[in-house]
Structures are given as C-alpha cells and as structure tokens.
Design a protein around this motif. Structure first.
Motif, mmCIF file in Angstrom:
data_model
loop_
_atom_site.group_PDB
_atom_site.id
_atom_site.type_symbol
_atom_site.label_atom_id
_atom_site.label_comp_id
_atom_site.label_asym_id
_atom_site.label_seq_id
_atom_site.Cartn_x
_atom_site.Cartn_y
_atom_site.Cartn_z
ATOM 1 N N VAL A 32 0.843 -1.203 0.000
ATOM 2 C CA VAL A 32 0.000 0.000 0.000
ATOM 3 C C VAL A 32 0.874 1.248 0.000
ATOM 4 O O VAL A 32 0.587 2.219 -0.714
ATOM 5 N N ILE A 33 1.945 1.235 0.799
ATOM 6 C CA ILE A 33 2.875 2.368 0.830
ATOM 7 C C ILE A 33 3.477 2.591 -0.554
ATOM 8 O O ILE A 33 3.589 3.723 -1.034
ATOM 9 N N SER A 34 3.837 1.493 -1.219
ATOM 10 C CA SER A 34 4.424 1.580 -2.567
ATOM 11 C C SER A 34 3.424 2.150 -3.563
ATOM 12 O O SER A 34 3.782 2.983 -4.417
ATOM 13 N N GLN A 35 2.179 1.694 -3.496
ATOM 14 C CA GLN A 35 1.145 2.215 -4.391
ATOM 15 C C GLN A 35 0.982 3.725 -4.217
ATOM 16 O O GLN A 35 0.936 4.482 -5.200
ATOM 17 N N LYS A 57 11.409 6.904 -12.834
ATOM 18 C CA LYS A 57 11.721 6.282 -11.558
ATOM 19 C C LYS A 57 10.538 5.484 -11.006
ATOM 20 O O LYS A 57 10.717 4.424 -10.406
ATOM 21 N N VAL A 58 9.334 5.984 -11.220
ATOM 22 C CA VAL A 58 8.137 5.273 -10.763
ATOM 23 C C VAL A 58 8.037 3.906 -11.416
ATOM 24 O O VAL A 58 7.851 2.881 -10.743
ATOM 25 N N ALA A 87 8.490 -1.985 -11.236
ATOM 26 C CA ALA A 87 9.000 -3.227 -11.832
ATOM 27 C C ALA A 87 9.883 -3.980 -10.840
ATOM 28 O O ALA A 87 9.780 -5.210 -10.694
ATOM 29 N N ASN A 88 10.733 -3.254 -10.131
ATOM 30 C CA ASN A 88 11.620 -3.883 -9.149
ATOM 31 C C ASN A 88 10.848 -4.507 -7.986
ATOM 32 O O ASN A 88 11.297 -5.503 -7.393
ATOM 33 N N GLU A 89 9.683 -3.906 -7.673
ATOM 34 C CA GLU A 89 8.846 -4.414 -6.581
ATOM 35 C C GLU A 89 7.866 -5.489 -7.053
ATOM 36 O O GLU A 89 7.052 -5.979 -6.268
ATOM 37 N N LEU A 141 5.301 -5.124 -8.884
ATOM 38 C CA LEU A 141 3.927 -4.610 -8.812
ATOM 39 C C LEU A 141 3.439 -4.376 -10.249
ATOM 40 O O LEU A 141 3.313 -3.244 -10.711
ATOM 41 N N TYR A 142 3.139 -5.464 -10.934
ATOM 42 C CA TYR A 142 2.842 -5.384 -12.359
ATOM 43 C C TYR A 142 1.452 -4.816 -12.644
ATOM 44 O O TYR A 142 1.267 -4.068 -13.610
ATOM 45 N N GLU A 143 0.467 -5.160 -11.811
ATOM 46 C CA GLU A 143 -0.858 -4.563 -12.021
ATOM 47 C C GLU A 143 -0.798 -3.061 -11.789
ATOM 48 O O GLU A 143 -1.397 -2.282 -12.550
ATOM 49 N N GLU A 144 -0.074 -2.643 -10.765
ATOM 50 C CA GLU A 144 0.069 -1.216 -10.481
ATOM 51 C C GLU A 144 0.736 -0.488 -11.649
ATOM 52 O O GLU A 144 0.354 0.641 -11.990
ATOM 53 N N THR A 145 1.703 -1.147 -12.277
ATOM 54 C CA THR A 145 2.376 -0.552 -13.435
ATOM 55 C C THR A 145 1.381 -0.272 -14.551
ATOM 56 O O THR A 145 1.364 0.820 -15.139
ATOM 57 N N LYS A 146 0.532 -1.255 -14.844
ATOM 58 C CA LYS A 146 -0.462 -1.099 -15.907
ATOM 59 C C LYS A 146 -1.489 -0.025 -15.550
ATOM 60 O O LYS A 146 -1.846 0.819 -16.388
ATOM 61 N N VAL A 147 -1.965 -0.056 -14.315
ATOM 62 C CA VAL A 147 -3.001 0.897 -13.897
ATOM 63 C C VAL A 147 -2.475 2.329 -13.944
ATOM 64 O O VAL A 147 -3.163 3.240 -14.423
#
Length: 330
Positions: free
Chosen positions: A74-77, A126-127, A132-134, A136-142
């Motif tokens: 959640v913090i990352s998002q 950077k985002v 990608a490093n985390e 968080l692939y769905e977050e990347t797409k969204v």
C-alpha cells in the motif's frame, strides 16, 4: 464515548504514520545520488511544495476498510501515485507558464522549462522502474492507464481553448481525465487491497471520480473568485489561457448577463484583458450566480458520494466521510 474517541485517535495516528512512511518512500524512490545528484536536488526541492497528500490518505482509508494494518504494498502504491501526480504538476506549470505552485516558486520558474521537463520525465521513469523492481505489475499497468487518461483530458482541454460553444458534457469528460483519474486510481487500489467485490470496487471508483470532479470545481471557483494569497497562484489563470471552466459555462447561459460575458470572452481571444476588465468579468459571473450554481453542483456530487458510502455498509467508511467533507467544505 471515550472508546469511540480513542478508536478515532488511534485511526488518525495510523493514517498519519502511513503518510509519513509514504513521504519517506517517495524520497527513497527519487534518491539516485551517484548518477543524478542535480536532478534529485531539483526533485527534492519540488517535494517541498507538494500538497497534503489527499490521494495517499484516500488510498489508506479505503484499504483500512478491509485491512487492519497497512502493508508495504500500500505504501508503494501511494508513493508511486504521488510521484506521478507531482510530475504531472511540474509539466502543467510548464504548459501554463506558471511561476508559482502552492505559494512556492514552480520548478520551471526556478530552474527553467527544459530542466523542468527532464525532472518530470525523470520522476515518471523512476516510478516505473520502482514498480518493476517491486514486482507490482498490475500497479504498473493501472498507473500507465492513468497517465493515458490524464493526457487525453489535458489534450482535450487544450483543443477547446477560447471555444464559447463547449457543452458541460465535454467539460466534465476532460476533467474526468485530467483531474479525476488519479482519484479513481487510488480508490481502485484501495478497494483491491480491502478485498472488495467487483460491485463495491466499481462503487469506490465512482466515489473517486466524483471526488476528483469536486476537487476540480473547487479549483475553478478559486481561480475566478479568490486571490493569490489564498491560492498561491495568479487569479484568472484559466481565463487568461482561454480555458472556460464550469462556472463560466453556466454564466454564459444566464438570460441577463450571459450576452455581456460572451462579449468579454470574445475580446479575450483577440487580446489580453486588463485587470479592470477581469474584475468586471468576476462581478458579472457573481451576478449570474456562477459561484453559487457551481457550489450546488459540488454538493450534488458530494451527495452522490454519501449515497455510495451508505450502500457500502462498512463502519470504517466514516473516515472517507471526513475526506469528503474536507473537499466539499474547503
């Protein structure tokens, strides 16, 4: 009664702690001192003029409707959304040639337009590297889709500058992209974190869109009816750029004052209006009740959101009610 107060204080402390963690994560993501010291200095400077992290608080509050604790995910998002949003503001100031951002010198005013473009691009890069490093692939797409919708809204607004025949539907379509997209994104993330059903997730996204529209309408009012001491930027900035916002569209329909407002806006396209003319335009907008009618629209959107929260049947929704009230009454 004391237990309820204690619960509220505990929840507020949890939210504040999470916001602090998000801010620290933002600094961590943007720190790259070996290869990009100058860029990082500029970005850190831009962070000093960042807002109250409303989107982060919204994401945390929705997540807590299904979670007892806030995870690193959640913090990352939240950090990814806040950085992307800040980058968009840096680019906005370049387009608008704004010298101020929340009473601070804008990045483009302090460092120049070229540097500001690169700083905004650096932040977005950077985002995506971070996500990608985390893994968080769905977050990347969204977030990529969010940027797409934001750009569509900005381009749509740019293409209708100085147009006096724009309808309300077109206006709301543009601001749904340029302003509401980030609100919808954090509401989607929060709903997914909380484990909501598809229906409740859609309700939360609708809540976010309404909140974003309210936020933009509030900004429209401030630009027309407030002053630099309150907003931290020059007044009438939209009018000067040929952007006719919701209060103006409403006033153009007024039987008594619409024609005179139309005449002034035609002049606005031909030449730069003087301060006296802008002040007179403000008086006409007030006589046409553009401010009051816009406030009614904000209240209607807030009522829609109250209905959404009532339909959720979740006791923890009261924290969203606080955010809603702040946006409505700010």
């Amino acid at each position: 009664m004391n237990v309820i107060v204690s619960d509220a204080l505990i929840r507020d402390k949890l939210i504040d702690d999470c916001v602090f963690k998000v801010h620290e994560e933002i600094k961590n993501i943007l720190s790259d001192y070996k290869s990009s010291q100058k860029l990082c200095d500029i970005v850190q400077d831009a962070l000093t003029s960042s807002g109250k992290m409303l989107r982060t608080k919204l994401l945390i509050c929705i997540s807590l409707m299904g979670l007892e604790e806030i995870s690193q995910k959640v913090i990352s998002q939240a950090a990814a959304v806040e950085i992307t949003h800040l980058a968009s503001l840096i680019h906005d100031d370049i387009i608008d040639d704004s010298t101020l951002r929340r009473s601070h010198k804008s990045t483009q005013a302090k460092y120049g337009k070229d540097v500001a473009v690169f700083a905004g691009d650096f932040m977005i890069a950077k985002v995506f590297s971070y996500l990608a490093n985390e893994n968080l692939y769905e977050e990347t797409k969204v977030i990529a889709d969010t940027i797409k919708h934001m750009c569509n809204g900005e381009v749509g607004q740019n293409l209708i500058k100085y147009r006096l025949d724009m309808g309300e539907e077109e206006y709301f379509e543009n601001i749904s992209g340029k302003t509401a997209s980030f609100f919808k994104t954090v509401c989607y993330f929060g709903a997914r974190n909380a484990g909501f059903s598809q229906i409740d997730t859609e309700r939360m996204v609708a809540f976010g869109e309404n909140l974003g529209l309210m936020f933009q309408l509030k900004d429209d009012l401030l630009d027309l009816f407030s002053n630099k001491e309150v907003t931290g930027k020059e007044g009438f900035s939209d009018i000067r750029e040929g952007i006719y916002t919701y209060p103006v569209l409403l006033a153009l329909k007024d039987e008594d004052y619409g024609e005179e407002i139309h005449r002034i806006l035609v002049e606005n396209k031909e030449r730069k209006l003087g301060e006296d003319e802008l002040v007179n335009l403000r008086k006409l907008l007030i006589k046409a009740e553009a401010d009051a009618l816009t406030s009614l629209k904000i209240r209607a959107l807030a009522d829609e959101n109250r209905f959404i929260l009532a339909s959720m049947n979740n006791k923890k929704a009261k924290y969203l009610e606080k955010i809603l009230a702040k946006v409505e009454n700010s």
